[in-house]
Design a protein around this motif. Structure first.
Motif, PDB file in Angstrom:
ATOM      1  N   VAL A  55      30.755 100.172   9.916  1.00 54.79           N
ATOM      2  CA  VAL A  55      30.234  99.414   8.770  1.00 54.79           C
ATOM      3  C   VAL A  55      30.465  97.938   9.053  1.00 54.79           C
ATOM      4  N   ILE A  56      29.389  97.156   8.996  1.00 53.17           N
ATOM      5  CA  ILE A  56      29.420  95.769   9.474  1.00 53.17           C
ATOM      6  C   ILE A  56      29.141  94.784   8.349  1.00 53.17           C
ATOM      7  N   GLY A  57      30.045  93.824   8.176  1.00 47.97           N
ATOM      8  CA  GLY A  57      29.860  92.756   7.200  1.00 47.97           C
ATOM      9  C   GLY A  57      29.643  91.432   7.914  1.00 47.97           C
ATOM     10  N   SER A  58      29.583  90.357   7.144  1.00 46.12           N
ATOM     11  CA  SER A  58      29.285  89.045   7.733  1.00 46.12           C
ATOM     12  C   SER A  58      30.462  88.086   7.646  1.00 46.12           C
ATOM     13  N   GLY A  59      31.682  88.623   7.665  1.00 50.15           N
ATOM     14  CA  GLY A  59      32.864  87.783   7.618  1.00 50.15           C
ATOM     15  C   GLY A  59      33.070  86.993   8.898  1.00 50.15           C
ATOM     16  N   PRO A  60      34.077  86.120   8.926  1.00 49.64           N
ATOM     17  CA  PRO A  60      34.323  85.254  10.091  1.00 49.64           C
ATOM     18  C   PRO A  60      34.490  86.010  11.408  1.00 49.64           C
ATOM     19  N   SER A  61      35.006  87.235  11.366  1.00 51.59           N
ATOM     20  CA  SER A  61      35.245  87.975  12.604  1.00 51.59           C
ATOM     21  C   SER A  61      33.987  88.614  13.185  1.00 51.59           C
ATOM     22  N   LEU A  62      32.849  88.498  12.500  1.00 47.76           N
ATOM     23  CA  LEU A  62      31.613  89.098  13.022  1.00 47.76           C
ATOM     24  C   LEU A  62      31.244  88.509  14.375  1.00 47.76           C
ATOM     25  N   SER A  63      31.470  87.209  14.556  1.00 47.65           N
ATOM     26  CA  SER A  63      31.112  86.554  15.825  1.00 47.65           C
ATOM     27  C   SER A  63      31.787  87.222  17.013  1.00 47.65           C
ATOM     28  N   SER A  64      33.068  87.555  16.859  1.00 46.99           N
ATOM     29  CA  SER A  64      33.790  88.187  17.961  1.00 46.99           C
ATOM     30  C   SER A  64      33.452  89.675  18.067  1.00 46.99           C
ATOM     31  N   ALA A  65      32.977  90.255  16.971  1.00 49.90           N
ATOM     32  CA  ALA A  65      32.665  91.685  16.969  1.00 49.90           C
ATOM     33  C   ALA A  65      31.343  92.002  17.662  1.00 49.90           C
ATOM     34  N   ILE A  66      30.377  91.106  17.562  1.00 50.06           N
ATOM     35  CA  ILE A  66      29.040  91.387  18.081  1.00 50.06           C
ATOM     36  C   ILE A  66      29.026  91.790  19.556  1.00 50.06           C
ATOM     37  N   PRO A  67      29.714  91.076  20.453  1.00 54.10           N
ATOM     38  CA  PRO A  67      29.710  91.505  21.863  1.00 54.10           C
ATOM     39  C   PRO A  67      30.263  92.918  22.046  1.00 54.10           C
ATOM     40  N   LYS A  68      31.202  93.311  21.202  1.00 53.56           N
ATOM     41  CA  LYS A  68      31.780  94.652  21.284  1.00 53.56           C
ATOM     42  C   LYS A  68      30.799  95.691  20.752  1.00 53.56           C
ATOM     43  N   LEU A  69      30.120  95.362  19.652  1.00 58.08           N
ATOM     44  CA  LEU A  69      29.171  96.288  19.044  1.00 58.08           C
ATOM     45  C   LEU A  69      28.025  96.634  19.990  1.00 58.08           C
ATOM     46  N   LYS A  70      27.674  95.701  20.858  1.00 59.94           N
ATOM     47  CA  LYS A  70      26.593  95.943  21.819  1.00 59.94           C
ATOM     48  C   LYS A  70      26.912  97.114  22.748  1.00 59.94           C
ATOM     49  N   ASN A  71      28.183  97.392  22.924  1.00 59.65           N
ATOM     50  CA  ASN A  71      28.599  98.450  23.849  1.00 59.65           C
ATOM     51  C   ASN A  71      28.538  99.848  23.239  1.00 59.65           C
ATOM     52  N   TYR A  72      28.222  99.917  21.932  1.00 57.79           N
ATOM     53  CA  TYR A  72      28.244 101.212  21.246  1.00 57.79           C
ATOM     54  C   TYR A  72      26.887 101.501  20.608  1.00 57.79           C
ATOM     55  N   LYS A  73      25.902 101.635  21.470  1.00 54.51           N
ATOM     56  CA  LYS A  73      24.520 101.801  21.002  1.00 54.51           C
ATOM     57  C   LYS A  73      24.293 103.108  20.257  1.00 54.51           C
ATOM     58  N   LYS A  74      25.052 104.141  20.588  1.00 54.37           N
ATOM     59  CA  LYS A  74      24.813 105.451  19.991  1.00 54.37           C
ATOM     60  C   LYS A  74      25.596 105.695  18.705  1.00 54.37           C
ATOM     61  N   ILE A  75      26.510 104.788  18.372  1.00 52.81           N
ATOM     62  CA  ILE A  75      27.294 104.937  17.141  1.00 52.81           C
ATOM     63  C   ILE A  75      26.458 104.498  15.943  1.00 52.81           C
TER      64      ILE A  75
END
Length: 245
Positions: A55-75
């Motif tokens: 579950v993804i929100g738009s808080g300050p930590s989203l910037s650092s999360a995006i590169p990680k989220l790219k690695n989990y295409k099937k989730i």
């Protein structure tokens, strides 16, 4: 079906923010008149039940999360609409978008005809925007007040925490939050005006409270990569591979 105890939570929200239950109900009726009957609930259940869900929100930590989220295409990913623009710009298309239609309209239109499912929320302040739902191929309607006909209530207040409540309703096994900080800082992707900062922080505080409440009774395993929240296990990005197995 409504989460047990939600009516009290809703009453507290009405009092704190001086919202009108009558206007919420009127907005829900309008959205209901626009929506067509569909099997979208079954689609969400098939996506979410028994799965690990981000579950993804738009808080300050989203910037650092995006590169990680790219690695989990099937989730399976459920995203608040204020996070959609940076996600889509980075090639991440959410499976479910939780929206009250105040996000970037161009981006919402862009993915509106995709397989993404939109959980469109009706409340007293967005009546004039509800017609925008016609831009979406897959959708359901939600409300904070009493559910009826095609309008549902899974619980939650802000787009972000409503995403968690939605995942809970559709029986996710594990829920992992990204960009859900609920602190004193507002993420740059939320595009909040300075004049709205105070009310935005109040909303975040209420959203965090509701998540703590959900954690007290849900059967889902709860995790966060963002700010620690009671009832959610704080994990690092390095621990994700362990969590999702």
């Amino acid at each position: 079906m409504i989460v047990s105890g939600w009516k009290k939570q809703y009453t507290d929200i009405l009092k704190e923010f001086k919202y009108s239950e009558k206007q919420d109900k009127e907005s829900a009726k309008i959205l209901n008149s626009i929506l067509k009957k569909s099997d979208t609930n079954k689609k969400i259940l098939n996506l979410v039940k028994g799965k690990t869900v981000f579950v993804i929100g738009s808080g300050p930590s989203l910037s650092s999360a995006i590169p990680k989220l790219k690695n989990y295409k099937k989730i399976i990913k459920i995203a608040a609409d204020s996070s959609i623009k940076p996600l889509v710009e980075n090639g991440i298309i959410p499976d479910v978008v939780v929206t009250d239609l105040d996000g970037d309209e161009d981006i919402l239109k862009k993915i509106g005809k995709s397989d993404s499912i939109f959980a469109v929320h009706a409340h007293g302040d967005n009546v004039r925007k509800l017609g925008f739902v016609k831009n979406f191929k897959n959708y359901i309607g939600t409300t904070q007040s009493d559910p009826f006909d095609k309008i549902q209530n899974f619980g939650g207040f802000t787009d972000g925490d409503r995403g968690v409540f939605l995942a809970n309703h559709f029986q996710a096994k594990k829920i992992v939050m990204f960009g859900m900080d609920f602190g004193d800082r507002i993420g740059k992707f939320s595009e909040t005006k300075k004049s709205d900062r105070k009310i935005k922080l109040m909303k975040l505080k209420r959203g965090e409270f509701l998540l703590r409440w959900l954690a007290s009774f849900t059967k889902c395993e709860l995790f966060t990569t963002s700010k620690p929240i009671k009832g959610f296990k704080k994990i690092s990005y390095k621990e994700l591979d362990i969590i999702i197995t």
